[in-house]
Scaffold this motif. Structure first.
Motif, PDB file in Angstrom:
ATOM      1  N   GLY A  15       6.649  -3.298  -1.446  1.00 20.92           N
ATOM      2  CA  GLY A  15       5.781  -3.047  -0.293  1.00 20.92           C
ATOM      3  C   GLY A  15       5.458  -1.582  -0.124  1.00 20.92           C
ATOM      4  N   PRO A  16       5.169  -1.192   1.092  1.00 22.81           N
ATOM      5  CA  PRO A  16       4.650   0.158   1.354  1.00 22.81           C
ATOM      6  C   PRO A  16       5.721   1.237   1.475  1.00 22.81           C
ATOM      7  N   CYS A  42       0.122   2.308   1.498  1.00 26.61           N
ATOM      8  CA  CYS A  42       0.083   1.410   0.341  1.00 26.61           C
ATOM      9  C   CYS A  42       0.671   2.070  -0.902  1.00 26.61           C
ATOM     10  N   CYS A  44       1.030  -0.333  -3.643  1.00 26.98           N
ATOM     11  CA  CYS A  44       0.703  -1.324  -4.669  1.00 26.98           C
ATOM     12  C   CYS A  44      -0.707  -1.167  -5.231  1.00 26.98           C
ATOM     13  N   GLY A  45      -1.592  -0.497  -4.496  1.00 25.87           N
ATOM     14  CA  GLY A  45      -2.968  -0.308  -4.941  1.00 25.87           C
ATOM     15  C   GLY A  45      -3.907  -1.423  -4.540  1.00 25.87           C
ATOM     16  N   HIS A  46      -3.435  -2.429  -3.834  1.00 29.53           N
ATOM     17  CA  HIS A  46      -4.269  -3.582  -3.482  1.00 29.53           C
ATOM     18  C   HIS A  46      -4.852  -3.526  -2.069  1.00 29.53           C
ATOM     19  N   SER A  47      -4.454  -2.566  -1.272  1.00 25.95           N
ATOM     20  CA  SER A  47      -4.933  -2.503   0.113  1.00 25.95           C
ATOM     21  C   SER A  47      -6.442  -2.278   0.163  1.00 25.95           C
ATOM     22  N   CYS A  53      -1.313   0.507   4.212  1.00 21.46           N
ATOM     23  CA  CYS A  53      -0.966  -0.852   3.788  1.00 21.46           C
ATOM     24  C   CYS A  53      -1.665  -1.841   4.715  1.00 21.46           C
ATOM     25  N   ASP A  54      -2.274  -2.868   4.133  1.00 15.30           N
ATOM     26  CA  ASP A  54      -2.877  -3.929   4.947  1.00 15.30           C
ATOM     27  C   ASP A  54      -2.202  -5.280   4.709  1.00 15.30           C
ATOM     28  N   HIS A  57      -0.075  -6.490  -0.452  1.00 18.61           N
ATOM     29  CA  HIS A  57       1.001  -6.496  -1.460  1.00 18.61           C
ATOM     30  C   HIS A  57       1.695  -7.864  -1.504  1.00 18.61           C
TER      31      HIS A  57
HETATM   32  S1  FES Z   1       1.773  -1.783  -0.259  1.00 21.16           S
HETATM   33 FE1  FES Z   1      -0.264  -2.085  -0.889  1.00 21.16          FE
HETATM   34  S2  FES Z   1      -1.090  -3.405   0.606  1.00 21.16           S
HETATM   35 FE2  FES Z   1       0.929  -3.078   1.223  1.00 21.16          FE
END
Ligand code: FES
Length: 64
Positions: A15-16, A42, A44-47, A53-54, A57
């Motif tokens: 996670g974040p 964030c 993970c790069g997916h936010s 962070c949204d 992840h």
């Molecule tokens: S850590 Fe990337 S969306 Fe949460």
């Protein structure tokens, strides 16, 4: 460091980054925001709301 800029960073597995405390964030837009509570960044790069962070992840295979 004085109390106005003290903070800590915790890394959540999968996670974040959780940044707690008082800090300023310089954004690429040139905007500077001040924070005084927990803020989730964030890793993970997916936010869809980087650098924050949204929760995306949780739907990814990011597990670092
Ligand atoms: S850590 Fe990337 S969306 Fe949460």
């Amino acid at each position: 460091m004085d109390n106005s800029t003290q903070f800590s960073v915790k890394v959540i597995k999968g996670g974040p980054y959780v940044v707690s405390g008082n800090f300023k964030l310089d954004l690429p837009s040139g905007e500077v925001k001040e924070y005084a509570d927990k803020t989730f960044f964030c890793r993970c790069g997916h936010s869809n709301n980087k650098p924050f962070c949204d929760g995306s992840h949780a739907k990814s295979d990011f597990d670092k």
